[in-house]
Design a protein around this motif. Sequence first.
Motif, PDB file in Angstrom:
ATOM      1  N   ASN A   1       0.842  -1.260  -0.159  1.00  0.00           N
ATOM      2  CA  ASN A   1      -0.039   0.005   0.041  1.00  0.00           C
ATOM      3  C   ASN A   1       0.750   1.236   0.040  1.00  0.00           C
ATOM      4  O   ASN A   1       0.374   2.171  -0.321  1.00  0.00           O
ATOM      5  CB  ASN A   1      -0.896   0.069   1.317  1.00  0.00           C
ATOM      6  CG  ASN A   1      -2.203  -1.053   1.208  1.00  0.00           C
ATOM      7  OD1 ASN A   1      -2.572  -1.114   0.182  1.00  0.00           O
ATOM      8  ND2 ASN A   1      -2.508  -1.678   2.250  1.00  0.00           N
ATOM      9  N   THR A   2       2.044   1.206   0.346  1.00  0.00           N
ATOM     10  CA  THR A   2       3.019   2.341   0.428  1.00  0.00           C
ATOM     11  C   THR A   2       4.181   1.935  -0.029  1.00  0.00           C
ATOM     12  O   THR A   2       4.668   0.631  -0.567  1.00  0.00           O
ATOM     13  CB  THR A   2       3.091   2.844   2.027  1.00  0.00           C
ATOM     14  OG1 THR A   2       3.925   2.037   2.721  1.00  0.00           O
ATOM     15  CG2 THR A   2       2.044   3.121   2.431  1.00  0.00           C
ATOM     16  N   SER A   3       5.326   2.883   0.142  1.00  0.00           N
ATOM     17  CA  SER A   3       6.795   2.523  -0.382  1.00  0.00           C
ATOM     18  C   SER A   3       7.518   1.804   0.703  1.00  0.00           C
ATOM     19  O   SER A   3       8.700   1.055   0.326  1.00  0.00           O
ATOM     20  CB  SER A   3       7.600   3.712  -0.649  1.00  0.00           C
ATOM     21  OG  SER A   3       7.804   4.471   0.489  1.00  0.00           O
ATOM     22  N   GLN A   4       6.774   1.512   2.054  1.00  0.00           N
ATOM     23  CA  GLN A   4       7.435   0.670   2.839  1.00  0.00           C
ATOM     24  C   GLN A   4       7.631  -0.924   2.484  1.00  0.00           C
ATOM     25  O   GLN A   4       6.544  -1.310   2.087  1.00  0.00           O
ATOM     26  CB  GLN A   4       6.714   0.892   4.369  1.00  0.00           C
ATOM     27  CG  GLN A   4       7.425   0.138   5.520  1.00  0.00           C
ATOM     28  CD  GLN A   4       6.745   0.405   6.855  1.00  0.00           C
ATOM     29  OE1 GLN A   4       5.763   1.000   6.715  1.00  0.00           O
ATOM     30  NE2 GLN A   4       7.254   0.080   7.854  1.00  0.00           N
ATOM     31  N   ARG A   5       8.604  -1.610   2.834  1.00  0.00           N
ATOM     32  CA  ARG A   5       8.705  -2.890   2.484  1.00  0.00           C
ATOM     33  C   ARG A   5       8.811  -3.818   3.582  1.00  0.00           C
ATOM     34  O   ARG A   5       8.704  -5.125   3.731  1.00  0.00           O
ATOM     35  CB  ARG A   5       9.806  -3.346   1.610  1.00  0.00           C
ATOM     36  CG  ARG A   5       9.646  -2.357  -0.046  1.00  0.00           C
ATOM     37  CD  ARG A   5       8.521  -2.885  -0.541  1.00  0.00           C
ATOM     38  NE  ARG A   5       8.157  -2.151  -1.863  1.00  0.00           N
ATOM     39  CZ  ARG A   5       7.255  -1.587  -2.167  1.00  0.00           C
ATOM     40  NH1 ARG A   5       6.370  -0.893  -1.299  1.00  0.00           N
ATOM     41  NH2 ARG A   5       7.085  -0.894  -3.490  1.00  0.00           N
ATOM     42  N   TYR A   6       9.178  -3.382   4.821  1.00  0.00           N
ATOM     43  CA  TYR A   6       9.561  -4.151   5.939  1.00  0.00           C
ATOM     44  C   TYR A   6       9.449  -3.243   7.277  1.00  0.00           C
ATOM     45  O   TYR A   6       9.491  -2.182   7.101  1.00  0.00           O
ATOM     46  CB  TYR A   6      10.933  -4.952   5.844  1.00  0.00           C
ATOM     47  CG  TYR A   6      12.128  -3.850   5.860  1.00  0.00           C
ATOM     48  CD1 TYR A   6      12.791  -3.489   7.030  1.00  0.00           C
ATOM     49  CD2 TYR A   6      12.465  -3.062   4.568  1.00  0.00           C
ATOM     50  CE1 TYR A   6      13.882  -2.623   6.998  1.00  0.00           C
ATOM     51  CE2 TYR A   6      13.468  -2.374   4.453  1.00  0.00           C
ATOM     52  CZ  TYR A   6      14.119  -1.881   5.758  1.00  0.00           C
ATOM     53  OH  TYR A   6      15.191  -1.190   5.863  1.00  0.00           O
ATOM     54  N   ASP A   7       9.561  -3.698   8.327  1.00  0.00           N
ATOM     55  CA  ASP A   7       9.703  -3.149   9.760  1.00  0.00           C
ATOM     56  C   ASP A   7      10.273  -4.105  10.628  1.00  0.00           C
ATOM     57  O   ASP A   7      10.357  -5.263  10.686  1.00  0.00           O
ATOM     58  CB  ASP A   7       8.216  -2.662   9.929  1.00  0.00           C
ATOM     59  CG  ASP A   7       8.459  -1.274  11.022  1.00  0.00           C
ATOM     60  OD1 ASP A   7       9.677  -0.819  11.189  1.00  0.00           O
ATOM     61  OD2 ASP A   7       7.502  -0.534  11.067  1.00  0.00           O
ATOM     62  N   PHE A   8      10.932  -3.297  11.763  1.00  0.00           N
ATOM     63  CA  PHE A   8      11.413  -4.047  12.912  1.00  0.00           C
ATOM     64  C   PHE A   8      10.967  -3.169  14.138  1.00  0.00           C
ATOM     65  O   PHE A   8      10.760  -2.016  14.129  1.00  0.00           O
ATOM     66  CB  PHE A   8      12.865  -3.888  12.764  1.00  0.00           C
ATOM     67  CG  PHE A   8      13.753  -4.948  11.800  1.00  0.00           C
ATOM     68  CD1 PHE A   8      13.783  -6.206  11.928  1.00  0.00           C
ATOM     69  CD2 PHE A   8      14.241  -4.164  10.730  1.00  0.00           C
ATOM     70  CE1 PHE A   8      14.283  -6.808  10.750  1.00  0.00           C
ATOM     71  CE2 PHE A   8      14.732  -4.800   9.826  1.00  0.00           C
ATOM     72  CZ  PHE A   8      14.921  -6.080   9.799  1.00  0.00           C
ATOM     73  N   LYS A   9      10.737  -4.129  15.374  1.00  0.00           N
ATOM     74  CA  LYS A   9      10.467  -3.587  16.400  1.00  0.00           C
ATOM     75  C   LYS A   9      11.213  -4.356  17.580  1.00  0.00           C
ATOM     76  O   LYS A   9      11.413  -5.398  17.461  1.00  0.00           O
ATOM     77  CB  LYS A   9       8.723  -3.617  16.668  1.00  0.00           C
ATOM     78  CG  LYS A   9       8.376  -3.018  18.094  1.00  0.00           C
ATOM     79  CD  LYS A   9       6.913  -2.945  18.040  1.00  0.00           C
ATOM     80  CE  LYS A   9       6.323  -4.229  18.734  1.00  0.00           C
ATOM     81  NZ  LYS A   9       4.839  -3.864  18.867  1.00  0.00           N
ATOM     82  N   LEU A  10      11.618  -3.442  18.501  1.00  0.00           N
ATOM     83  CA  LEU A  10      11.996  -4.097  19.639  1.00  0.00           C
ATOM     84  C   LEU A  10      11.169  -3.523  20.848  1.00  0.00           C
ATOM     85  O   LEU A  10      10.922  -2.391  21.083  1.00  0.00           O
ATOM     86  CB  LEU A  10      13.824  -3.442  19.901  1.00  0.00           C
ATOM     87  CG  LEU A  10      14.255  -3.882  21.090  1.00  0.00           C
ATOM     88  CD1 LEU A  10      14.581  -5.458  21.247  1.00  0.00           C
ATOM     89  CD2 LEU A  10      15.810  -3.136  21.194  1.00  0.00           C
ATOM     90  N   SER A  11      10.971  -4.494  21.855  1.00  0.00           N
ATOM     91  CA  SER A  11      10.012  -4.183  23.015  1.00  0.00           C
ATOM     92  C   SER A  11      10.609  -4.764  24.335  1.00  0.00           C
ATOM     93  O   SER A  11      11.442  -5.628  24.349  1.00  0.00           O
ATOM     94  CB  SER A  11       8.904  -4.974  22.566  1.00  0.00           C
ATOM     95  OG  SER A  11       7.984  -4.592  21.577  1.00  0.00           O
ATOM     96  N   TYR A  12      10.363  -3.787  25.219  1.00  0.00           N
ATOM     97  CA  TYR A  12      10.903  -4.188  26.527  1.00  0.00           C
ATOM     98  C   TYR A  12      10.006  -5.325  26.918  1.00  0.00           C
ATOM     99  O   TYR A  12       9.193  -5.829  26.314  1.00  0.00           O
ATOM    100  CB  TYR A  12      10.397  -3.077  27.444  1.00  0.00           C
ATOM    101  CG  TYR A  12      10.956  -1.777  27.265  1.00  0.00           C
ATOM    102  CD1 TYR A  12      12.003  -1.448  27.997  1.00  0.00           C
ATOM    103  CD2 TYR A  12      10.549  -0.512  26.673  1.00  0.00           C
ATOM    104  CE1 TYR A  12      12.908  -0.082  27.771  1.00  0.00           C
ATOM    105  CE2 TYR A  12      10.885   0.418  26.646  1.00  0.00           C
ATOM    106  CZ  TYR A  12      12.298   0.806  27.294  1.00  0.00           C
ATOM    107  OH  TYR A  12      12.725   2.071  27.019  1.00  0.00           O
ATOM    108  N   PRO A  13      10.691  -5.942  28.033  1.00  0.00           N
ATOM    109  CA  PRO A  13      10.193  -7.122  28.624  1.00  0.00           C
ATOM    110  C   PRO A  13       8.754  -7.041  28.783  1.00  0.00           C
ATOM    111  O   PRO A  13       7.990  -7.985  28.807  1.00  0.00           O
ATOM    112  CB  PRO A  13      10.696  -7.629  30.042  1.00  0.00           C
ATOM    113  CG  PRO A  13      12.218  -6.671  29.603  1.00  0.00           C
ATOM    114  CD  PRO A  13      11.742  -5.639  29.037  1.00  0.00           C
TER     115      PRO A  13
END
Length: 137
Positions: free
Chosen positions: A52-64
């Motif tokens: 739907n957009t030019s974004q192809r991927y994503d990453f996320k880091l979450s606290y415990p």
Amino acid sequence: YPDAPPYHGDMLLSGLFMLLSVDKAVFAPGQPISFALTKINQSDQTIKLNYNTSQRYDFKLSYPSGRTLWRWSDDKSFTQVLGSVSLAPGQVVRYTEKFTLPPAAREGVYHVFGWNTAKQINHIKLHVMIRIEQEST
């Protein structure tokens, strides 16, 4: 083996294999983490992914606790245009990013997520866990 970096792989579509990995399992506050999301067409046919957009991927880091510490796309802008990517049989595409942990990061088990933002598979998030520990002196 016990010191292998964490990874999570999954077959998302018929023939499309995705792999999320980080460079090691244990980090100290202030250290960089290298993230990699790899997609591989293991089929004998071209796979077309629609976006739907030019974004192809994503990453996320979450606290415990589950609260987000960092998300790669938070400080990015993406064009709002429909697009597609075609992967030929055997083709490999790899996305990599780095994030440096804050010096005040607390010890514990943190959660790493990575996903492809294609319409067909954006709901499937790969997940690995890492540990933050103070360096021993």
